[in-house]
Design an enzyme around this catalytic site. Sequence first.
Site, PDB file in Angstrom:
ATOM      1  N   GLY A 124       0.653  -0.756  -0.033  1.00 18.27           N
ATOM      2  CA  GLY A 124       0.131  -0.247  -0.176  1.00 18.27           C
ATOM      3  C   GLY A 124       0.758   1.419   0.031  1.00 18.27           C
ATOM      4  O   GLY A 124       0.296   2.184   0.030  1.00 18.27           O
ATOM      5  N   SER A 127       4.768   0.160  -4.480  1.00 16.18           N
ATOM      6  CA  SER A 127       5.664   0.137  -5.404  1.00 16.18           C
ATOM      7  C   SER A 127       5.607  -0.121  -6.806  1.00 16.18           C
ATOM      8  O   SER A 127       6.312   0.135  -7.407  1.00 16.18           O
ATOM      9  CB  SER A 127       6.386  -1.398  -4.735  1.00 16.18           C
ATOM     10  OG  SER A 127       4.794  -1.906  -4.412  1.00 16.18           O
ATOM     11  N   ASP A 172      -0.954   7.967  -7.165  1.00 15.10           N
ATOM     12  CA  ASP A 172       0.830   7.411  -6.279  1.00 15.10           C
ATOM     13  C   ASP A 172       1.828   7.901  -7.253  1.00 15.10           C
ATOM     14  O   ASP A 172       2.425   8.511  -7.316  1.00 15.10           O
ATOM     15  CB  ASP A 172       0.526   5.646  -6.607  1.00 15.10           C
ATOM     16  CG  ASP A 172      -0.537   5.133  -6.339  1.00 15.10           C
ATOM     17  OD1 ASP A 172      -1.167   6.824  -4.509  1.00 15.10           O
ATOM     18  OD2 ASP A 172      -0.978   4.338  -6.209  1.00 15.10           O
TER      19      ASP A 172
END
Length: 386
Positions: A124, A127, A172
């Site tokens: 989470g 990566s 992200d």
Amino acid sequence: MEFITDAKEVFEQAYGKPATRLFTAAGRINVIGEYVDYCGGKVLPAALNLACKIFARANGERVIRILLKGIDGIIELDLEKLESYKTLKYANYQAGVAYLLQKKGVELVGCDLYYDCGVPFGSGLSSSAAIEVATAVALCELAGVDYDKVELAVLAQKAENEYVGVNCGIMDQFASAMGKKEHAVLLDCATLAYEYVPLELGEYRIVVANCNKPHNLKESKYNVRRQEVETALKLIREVKPVNCLAELTSKEFNEVKYLLSGVVAKRAEHVVMECERVRLAVQALKEGDIVELGRLLNESHYSLRDLYEVTGKELDALSSFARKEPECLGSRMIGAGFGGCTISIVKKSAVDGFIRRVGKAYFDAIGYRASFYETSIEDGITVSEL
Ligand code: GLA
């Protein structure tokens, strides 16, 4: 730094020549604003010291070679066949990025790459985004082309959406590319406008804990959740012309809620309320009100547990043991959930005891250990010569 010496040796053994350059892109935490990025909401992530590192060297051939720490064997991507690696284990994210760069007109050069990913997989902490962004930077730098970090983030997200098949939002990749030391990034996912907010927590710090139940976006309900909120938006738009769920205030949402039912109503309610929490959290952070920030983190977790239903018993246990600690102001799951990490706001002087007690309570309840990471907030991308 020792990891550089070790990695350089691995590189030279594998490829017969030394690496010439090092590229890194960070993993991230998200202070608040969970599951709102693909609904046009604002998010507040920050880049971590845990990063994907790529040691690299141009090889003068038409092939990208990939060696990953902990995985045997070198994977080869033929630059003339980049469209054909969509299901290739361990290298489809990299192939997707290379494919889209090439499609955009970047003249890729062949290269030998060694990936040492310091962002734990399935944690989470993003990566995948770190791997995508680091790959994009490496390939552009080796090709000698100029790049814009925001554009690379968007391309990396597109690779994950269209090549790998995970319908993730932009949070992200953006945090990985644009993160800034000691700051969180307040990103408007509808417009990509952003602002850096100092992550100043006074006598408190953020503790990152991994519940060690791995998750995988592709195999989880991640894409299903996205469909559910898209259904909600479609229904609401029959009576109200909004571009995205994040545009609705809670008052406006209550007026149209009758159009929704079951899980679709719950998912949409989470999105609207989480967007309000982001506004309040940024205000609290700017005012130095860390107690309020902690309260909002707890509310966010409860909403992800009860309305969005993406937590699971491991994340619920880990965050609830954290909340029981007197020196902890708040705790919540981050990222896609279903496993992975929590963040908790803990008084600096109490961190060791917190880790010990929460770690023990978690082990007793779940039967395996959680991991706690030493983290700091750093720049997203770094580029260096070796
Ligand atoms: C994953 C996705 C992000 C975001 C979060 C939930 O990390 O990659 O785009 O949707 O889940 O906030």
